[in-house]
Design a protein around this motif. Structure first.
Motif, PDB file in Angstrom:
ATOM      1  N   LEU A  94      35.354   2.502  27.112  1.00 28.06           N
ATOM      2  CA  LEU A  94      35.324   1.270  28.211  1.00 28.06           C
ATOM      3  C   LEU A  94      37.116   1.512  28.156  1.00 28.06           C
ATOM      4  N   VAL A  95      38.546   2.072  27.632  1.00 26.69           N
ATOM      5  CA  VAL A  95      39.422   2.308  27.045  1.00 26.69           C
ATOM      6  C   VAL A  95      40.033   3.549  28.065  1.00 26.69           C
ATOM      7  N   ARG A  96      39.363   4.936  26.976  1.00 25.47           N
ATOM      8  CA  ARG A  96      39.125   5.669  27.722  1.00 25.47           C
ATOM      9  C   ARG A  96      38.628   6.405  28.575  1.00 25.47           C
ATOM     10  N   ASP A  97      37.410   5.172  29.753  1.00 26.27           N
ATOM     11  CA  ASP A  97      37.197   5.360  30.992  1.00 26.27           C
ATOM     12  C   ASP A  97      38.359   4.936  31.557  1.00 26.27           C
ATOM     13  N   ALA A  98      39.075   3.770  30.774  1.00 33.11           N
ATOM     14  CA  ALA A  98      39.742   2.891  31.988  1.00 33.11           C
ATOM     15  C   ALA A  98      41.428   4.125  32.186  1.00 33.11           C
ATOM     16  N   GLY A  99      41.395   5.124  30.635  1.00 31.65           N
ATOM     17  CA  GLY A  99      42.548   5.744  31.355  1.00 31.65           C
ATOM     18  C   GLY A  99      42.510   7.315  32.633  1.00 31.65           C
ATOM     19  N   LEU A 100      40.914   7.518  32.433  1.00 28.74           N
ATOM     20  CA  LEU A 100      40.618   8.632  33.041  1.00 28.74           C
ATOM     21  C   LEU A 100      40.349   7.826  34.855  1.00 28.74           C
ATOM     22  N   LEU A 101      40.077   6.665  35.046  1.00 27.65           N
ATOM     23  CA  LEU A 101      40.095   6.103  35.823  1.00 27.65           C
ATOM     24  C   LEU A 101      41.254   5.687  36.653  1.00 27.65           C
ATOM     25  N   LEU A 102      42.533   6.151  36.288  1.00 25.07           N
ATOM     26  CA  LEU A 102      43.708   5.837  36.417  1.00 25.07           C
ATOM     27  C   LEU A 102      44.337   7.122  36.785  1.00 25.07           C
ATOM     28  N   LEU A 103      43.741   7.924  35.715  1.00 30.10           N
ATOM     29  CA  LEU A 103      44.268   9.570  36.167  1.00 30.10           C
ATOM     30  C   LEU A 103      43.956  10.452  37.742  1.00 30.10           C
ATOM     31  N   ALA A 104      42.497   9.790  38.007  1.00 30.50           N
ATOM     32  CA  ALA A 104      41.697  10.033  38.965  1.00 30.50           C
ATOM     33  C   ALA A 104      42.558  10.057  40.280  1.00 30.50           C
ATOM     34  N   ILE A 105      43.180   8.931  40.444  1.00 30.15           N
ATOM     35  CA  ILE A 105      43.628   7.793  41.640  1.00 30.15           C
ATOM     36  C   ILE A 105      44.821   8.492  41.779  1.00 30.15           C
ATOM     37  N   ALA A 106      46.192   9.038  39.972  1.00 30.18           N
ATOM     38  CA  ALA A 106      46.614   9.639  40.352  1.00 30.18           C
ATOM     39  C   ALA A 106      47.057  11.155  40.998  1.00 30.18           C
ATOM     40  N   GLY A 107      45.763  11.804  40.657  1.00 32.04           N
ATOM     41  CA  GLY A 107      45.410  13.192  41.070  1.00 32.04           C
ATOM     42  C   GLY A 107      44.895  12.939  42.677  1.00 32.04           C
ATOM     43  N   MET A 108      44.447  11.954  43.089  1.00 31.44           N
ATOM     44  CA  MET A 108      44.435  12.033  44.186  1.00 31.44           C
ATOM     45  C   MET A 108      45.054  11.987  45.587  1.00 31.44           C
ATOM     46  N   ARG A 109      46.143  11.242  44.870  1.00 34.98           N
ATOM     47  CA  ARG A 109      48.085  11.385  45.778  1.00 34.98           C
ATOM     48  C   ARG A 109      48.707  13.305  45.160  1.00 34.98           C
TER      49      ARG A 109
END
Length: 482
Positions: free
Chosen positions: A46-61
């Motif tokens: 779950l911690v890794r998935d949260a990190g990937l979610l934050l990275l995906a949001i940053a990547g969309m920008r």
């Protein structure tokens, strides 16, 4: 108010994007560490998935291809850890990327080598500066190749990877043999035996093509490079009126292949992520240690090249170091940000003229250097090729490594204008020496981190070559600033 708000808004978006990236990477690797040092599985995931979610949001920008390749590497790592059975079925997507890369290599090397040689016209008319430059280019890039081989033999970064038999057989076979024959290979085929030592006479005969179409079809990139060199030299001996149509065709082909490469690179995140998922599904987190060792080895070797090779050359040429560093700072920064040497070409030429190099020397040395003087790229090619052999458990004697250095001296020419083109040459070199390609897909995830630094070294090396040629000819303007 409005004029100032836009830059401030852009700056704040960049800061927030960097914060998201930092938080995402931290969470992901914290989750990976938790899984290594504890028996828990759910919470680290779950911690890794949260990190990937934050990275995906940053990547969309950001919408940066380099960022998405890095993200895909982490996502593939996560899939390989949590769904190893599913990860096995993702191998086909990395094989698709392999095929797309294969189709690029031969025409790209053919076009860029012919253009790089024939665009200078009659080689006898290039004069003293031309021959001095070419000798300098080959001497410095050869030193870079040997330094790369020495660095990876010292660190032995690839020895931590233990590839499965399937991983070692299928990719290598698909490069060296026809697709029809290899598609019939049983999935239970035994592990690939190390290739027999190639004697010098066999290697020498193998260098020369008997059919250029056959060489290109079999991805024998060394034979394609030899044909391109001879063809380019022959083209310089043809009258200008008859030479120009073929030269224009080669230049057009090179530009088309550059664009083709850019299109294929949009698929790179999928190919890299699939390769990482498949590999981690078989090996677990142990794959990260060899990657970290390779990254540190590459940085150390590039830094050693700057300090032990380029700096002494600048001192021997009695260049004003402070002024030279100011001149190369901007083009090197552009190369670092874009991961392509050609993006820095206009600024490099302009700054070298301001540094005191005559225009006629700048006009020849820097463009020629972009085909023949890729110091950072050639160093990494040597390093990466031996890494592949180490990862596959294949022992290469020093004689075989010298043969490989000779191959890279030819196949590394003309790739400065293509971002992330080095893995293509690495794949072609693996085919020539019958090495597996699976380790190359593994290192594609960190290639973007190495690419920025090696491209900057390319630009610095070309600017230094330009200044050295001017000093050698006694035409470097002096301002008294040392």
């Amino acid at each position: 108010m409005t004029e100032n708000s836009t830059p401030r808004g852009t700056a704040s978006m960049r800061v927030s994007g960097l914060a998201l990236i930092f938080a995402g990477v931290t969470l992901f690797f914290a989750g990976a560490a938790l899984q290594i040092f504890t028996a828990a599985h759910t919470w680290p995931s779950l911690v890794r998935d949260a990190g990937l979610l934050l990275l995906a949001i940053a990547g969309m920008r950001q919408r940066s291809l380099t960022f998405w390749i890095f993200f895909a590497m982490l996502l593939g790592l996560e899939i390989g850890l949590d769904r190893p059975q599913f990860a096995e079925h993702l191998r086909v997507f990395s094989d698709i990327f392999l095929r797309l890369i294969k189709v690029i290599v031969a025409p790209l090397i053919l076009a860029t080598l012919i253009t790089g040689i024939a665009s200078h016209g009659d080689l006898r008319g290039v004069g003293r500066i031309g021959w001095k430059s070419l000798v300098y280019f080959e001497a410095v890039t050869t030193i870079a190749l040997f330094l790369g081989v020495a660095a990876i033999n010292i660190s032995r970064a690839g020895e931590g990877l233990a590839l499965s038999p399937q991983a070692m057989t299928a990719p290598a076979a698909s490069l060296t043999n026809s697709a029809t024959t290899q598609s019939q290979t049983p999935p239970t085929a035994p592990a690939q035996t190390p290739p027999t030592a190639m004697h010098w006479d066999d290697f020498l005969l193998h260098v020369f093509p008997e059919n250029i179409v056959k060489s290109a079809a079999e991805n024998q990139i060394l034979q394609v490079a030899v044909f391109a060199v001879l063809f380019g030299i022959a083209l310089t001996r043809v009258p200008a009126g008859r030479r120009e149509p073929i030269l224009r065709f080669a230049e057009s082909l090179a530009q088309v292949m550059f664009k083709f490469t850019n299109l294929v690179m949009y698929y790179a995140p999928v190919g890299v992520g699939a390769a990482m998922a498949y590999t981690v599904g078989h090996m677990g987190l142990s794959v990260l240690l060899p990657l970290a060792k390779l990254l540190l080895t590459a940085y150390a070797a590039l830094a050693a090249f700057l300090l032990l090779v380029l700096l002494p050359i600048a001192l021997l040429a009695r260049l004003p170091l402070a002024r030279f560093l100011r001149a190369v700072a901007e083009p090197a920064t552009i190369a670092f940000a874009t991961s392509t040497s050609e993006a820095a070409l206009p600024r490099a030429m302009e700054n070298m003229e301001e540094f005191g190099v005559p225009r006629q020397i700048v006009a020849f040395v820097i463009p020629a250097g972009y085909s023949f003087n890729l110091d950072g790229s050639t160093l990494y090619l040597a390093l990466g090729s031996v890494f592949v052999a180490q990862a596959a458990g294949i022992h290469m004697s020093w004689t075989e490594q010298l043969f490989m250095v000779f191959t890279l001296m030819l196949t590394s020419k003309g790739i400065a204008g293509v971002p992330r083109a080095v893995p293509m040459v690495l794949l072609a070199t693996a085919a020539t020496f019958r090495l597996p390609t699976e380790p190359i897909f593994i290192i594609l995830g960190i290639d973007a981190l190495i690419d920025m630094v090696r491209t900057s070294v390319n630009v610095i090396g070309n600017c230094l070559a330009c200044a050295v040629m001017a000093r050698w000819e006694g035409q470097l303007a002096s301002t008294g600033d040392t």
